[in-house]
Design a protein around this motif. Structure first.
Motif, PDB file in Angstrom:
ATOM      1  N   PRO A 207       0.663  -1.204  -0.331  1.00  0.00           N
ATOM      2  CA  PRO A 207       0.027  -0.154  -0.031  1.00  0.00           C
ATOM      3  C   PRO A 207       1.301   1.074  -0.012  1.00  0.00           C
ATOM      4  CG  PRO A 207      -0.528  -1.825   0.886  1.00  0.00           C
ATOM      5  CD  PRO A 207       0.544  -1.671   1.022  1.00  0.00           C
ATOM      6  N   GLN A 208       2.280   1.154   0.776  1.00  0.00           N
ATOM      7  CA  GLN A 208       2.849   2.032   0.720  1.00  0.00           C
ATOM      8  C   GLN A 208       3.268   2.511  -0.735  1.00  0.00           C
ATOM      9  OE1 GLN A 208       2.684  -0.154   3.303  1.00  0.00           O
ATOM     10  NE2 GLN A 208       2.777   0.551   4.708  1.00  0.00           N
ATOM     11  N   ARG A 214       0.878   7.894  -6.417  1.00  0.00           N
ATOM     12  CA  ARG A 214      -0.327   8.339  -6.341  1.00  0.00           C
ATOM     13  C   ARG A 214       0.372  10.355  -6.199  1.00  0.00           C
ATOM     14  NH1 ARG A 214      -3.434   5.004  -3.262  1.00  0.00           N
ATOM     15  NH2 ARG A 214      -3.517   6.182  -1.591  1.00  0.00           N
ATOM     16  N   VAL A 215       1.893   9.808  -5.191  1.00  0.00           N
ATOM     17  CA  VAL A 215       2.004  11.065  -4.488  1.00  0.00           C
ATOM     18  C   VAL A 215       3.053  11.578  -6.106  1.00  0.00           C
ATOM     19  CG1 VAL A 215       3.699  12.513  -3.333  1.00  0.00           C
ATOM     20  CG2 VAL A 215       2.408  11.209  -2.572  1.00  0.00           C
ATOM     21  N   ARG A 216       4.236  10.739  -6.851  1.00  0.00           N
ATOM     22  CA  ARG A 216       4.611  10.958  -7.814  1.00  0.00           C
ATOM     23  C   ARG A 216       3.777  11.750  -9.238  1.00  0.00           C
ATOM     24  NH1 ARG A 216       9.903   9.361  -8.356  1.00  0.00           N
ATOM     25  NH2 ARG A 216      10.952   8.576  -6.532  1.00  0.00           N
ATOM     26  N   GLY A 217       3.130  11.265  -8.948  1.00  0.00           N
ATOM     27  CA  GLY A 217       1.698  11.443 -10.235  1.00  0.00           C
ATOM     28  C   GLY A 217       0.885  12.583  -9.899  1.00  0.00           C
ATOM     29  N   LEU A 247       7.791   8.343   4.134  1.00  0.00           N
ATOM     30  CA  LEU A 247       7.380   7.552   3.257  1.00  0.00           C
ATOM     31  C   LEU A 247       8.341   7.595   1.810  1.00  0.00           C
ATOM     32  CD1 LEU A 247       3.070   8.285   1.699  1.00  0.00           C
ATOM     33  CD2 LEU A 247       4.626   5.823   2.575  1.00  0.00           C
ATOM     34  N   PHE A 248       9.118   8.653   1.903  1.00  0.00           N
ATOM     35  CA  PHE A 248       9.888   8.813   0.988  1.00  0.00           C
ATOM     36  C   PHE A 248      11.632   8.515   0.940  1.00  0.00           C
ATOM     37  CE2 PHE A 248       7.161  10.306  -1.869  1.00  0.00           C
ATOM     38  CZ  PHE A 248       7.422  10.552  -3.156  1.00  0.00           C
ATOM     39  N   GLU A 249      11.584   8.227   2.521  1.00  0.00           N
ATOM     40  CA  GLU A 249      13.140   8.347   2.968  1.00  0.00           C
ATOM     41  C   GLU A 249      13.327   6.794   1.878  1.00  0.00           C
ATOM     42  OE1 GLU A 249      12.886   6.893   6.936  1.00  0.00           O
ATOM     43  OE2 GLU A 249      12.551   8.301   8.004  1.00  0.00           O
ATOM     44  N   GLU A 250      12.976   5.726   1.660  1.00  0.00           N
ATOM     45  CA  GLU A 250      13.609   4.754   0.658  1.00  0.00           C
ATOM     46  C   GLU A 250      13.750   5.348  -0.381  1.00  0.00           C
ATOM     47  OE1 GLU A 250      11.991   0.760   1.189  1.00  0.00           O
ATOM     48  OE2 GLU A 250      11.504   0.499   3.697  1.00  0.00           O
ATOM     49  N   GLU A 251      13.406   6.040  -0.817  1.00  0.00           N
ATOM     50  CA  GLU A 251      13.551   6.523  -2.089  1.00  0.00           C
ATOM     51  C   GLU A 251      14.782   7.384  -2.923  1.00  0.00           C
ATOM     52  OE1 GLU A 251      10.572   6.365  -4.765  1.00  0.00           O
ATOM     53  OE2 GLU A 251      10.248   4.931  -2.872  1.00  0.00           O
ATOM     54  N   GLY A 252      15.235   7.342  -1.310  1.00  0.00           N
ATOM     55  CA  GLY A 252      16.239   8.108  -1.713  1.00  0.00           C
ATOM     56  C   GLY A 252      16.825  10.236  -2.115  1.00  0.00           C
TER      57      GLY A 252
END
Length: 322
Positions: A207-208, A214-217, A247-252
């Protein structure tokens, strides 16, 4: 013109610190630790080839790690592809662990944390391609990042041969040659990624993961809104700003930096278009949400190494604008 950095004449107690700075200049900033107590030796030669950065690294055993802290202060984003020309390495990224042997290709994304562990003396040829110029969908880049690709047959063998003979730079006055070589590297890499195809089975997205997408979109849909911010994004998705950052910690990448990066990418693409109406730099900046022209020029130069006006007439802009 190529840059050569070596520990040969550096005092023993300063070699590792010098080497850490050298890799930061030639590749990207990383934390580096030696794996032996013996005197450390390292040499890196690096140069620009069109929009690419080409480097040859020879050094003693070490562990290099790129962390979220390094990424948060990055001025540019790259996809790196390397050829292990001697020795071995272990790459860890996105929870994957890949053993890299002599002759293998390795791929990693500098916008997300990774580590490279070299148990003995090694040499490698590394090409950093601007992420914006690779032109592959995010899911395809994530599929190959943190993996080893055998370089013995198929397009892997072709890319290994090409990268190992690729010059670190071309003589001044040869921009056409440099641009064509750079475009060939990007095309070969994209072809190799397509050749590998989609994985047989992919895990069910969490779900994350769906929320991040969705946030990126949402960010892409509202880039032109000057009020777009982590606060407005969080409010639109009925979550707290703190949870959004988690949420974006793993996105770097932070949400604020992602917004700025996407705006800069759209500005760079529009400024690089050929045979199209020529809007002013300030008009392009305002269209994509930049309200302060001086701030826009400053962050654009930090990301692309050129002012917006210099970028408009550059060869590198052609790679992005297509």
């Amino acid at each position: 013109m190529s840059l050569v950095l070596t520990t040969a004449s550096v005092p023993e107690g300063e070699k590792l610190s010098y080497w850490r700075d050298a890799l930061g200049r030639a590749l990207v900033p990383m934390a580096v630790t030696a794996r032996a107590d013996a005197p450390f030796r390292g040499r890196v030669a690096t140069g620009r080839l069109g929009g690419l950065r080409v480097s040859t690294v020879e050094a003693d055993a070490q562990r290099a790690s790129r962390t979220a802290a390094h990424i948060a202060h990055a001025r540019a984003d790259y996809v790196a592809v390397g050829v292990q020309t001697s020795g071995t390495a272990t790459l860890v990224q996105d929870g994957r662990r890949a053993l890299v042997e002599e002759g293998d290709l390795v791929v990693y994304d500098t916008t997300r944390p990774y580590s490279l562990d070299y148990p003995g003396r090694f040499s490698t040829r590394v090409v950093h391609m601007p992420r914006r110029a690779v032109g592959l969908p995010e899911e395809e880049l994530r599929r190959v990042a943190g993996t080893t690709i055998p370089g013995r047959d198929g397009f892997g063998a072709l890319l290994v041969s090409f990268l190992t003979t690729l010059p670190v730079s071309v003589p001044p006055g040869s921009p056409v040659v440099a641009t064509r070589l750079a475009a060939s590297v990007v095309d070969l890499f994209a072809t190799l990624v397509h050749e590998r195809g989609a994985p047989a089975a992919a895990p069910e997205p969490s779900p994350q993961h769906h929320l991040v997408q969705r946030v990126r979109g949402h960010i892409d849909e509202h880039l032109t809104d000057p009020a777009l911010s982590p606060q407005s994004v969080a409010a639109a998705h009925h979550i707290s700003v703190r949870y959004l950052h988690r949420l974006f910690e793993e996105e770097g990448v932070t949400v604020g930096r992602l917004i700025q990066r996407r705006r800069l990418e759209e500005c760079a693409r529009e400024l690089g278009r050929q045979n199209a109406p020529v809007p002013t730099v300030s008009a392009v900046a305002q269209r994509w949400g930049f309200t302060n022209p001086a701030h826009f020029s400053r962050v654009f130069r930090a990301a692309y190494g050129l002012s917006p006006r210099e970028w408009r007439g550059s060869r590198d802009a052609l790679l992005l604008a297509g």
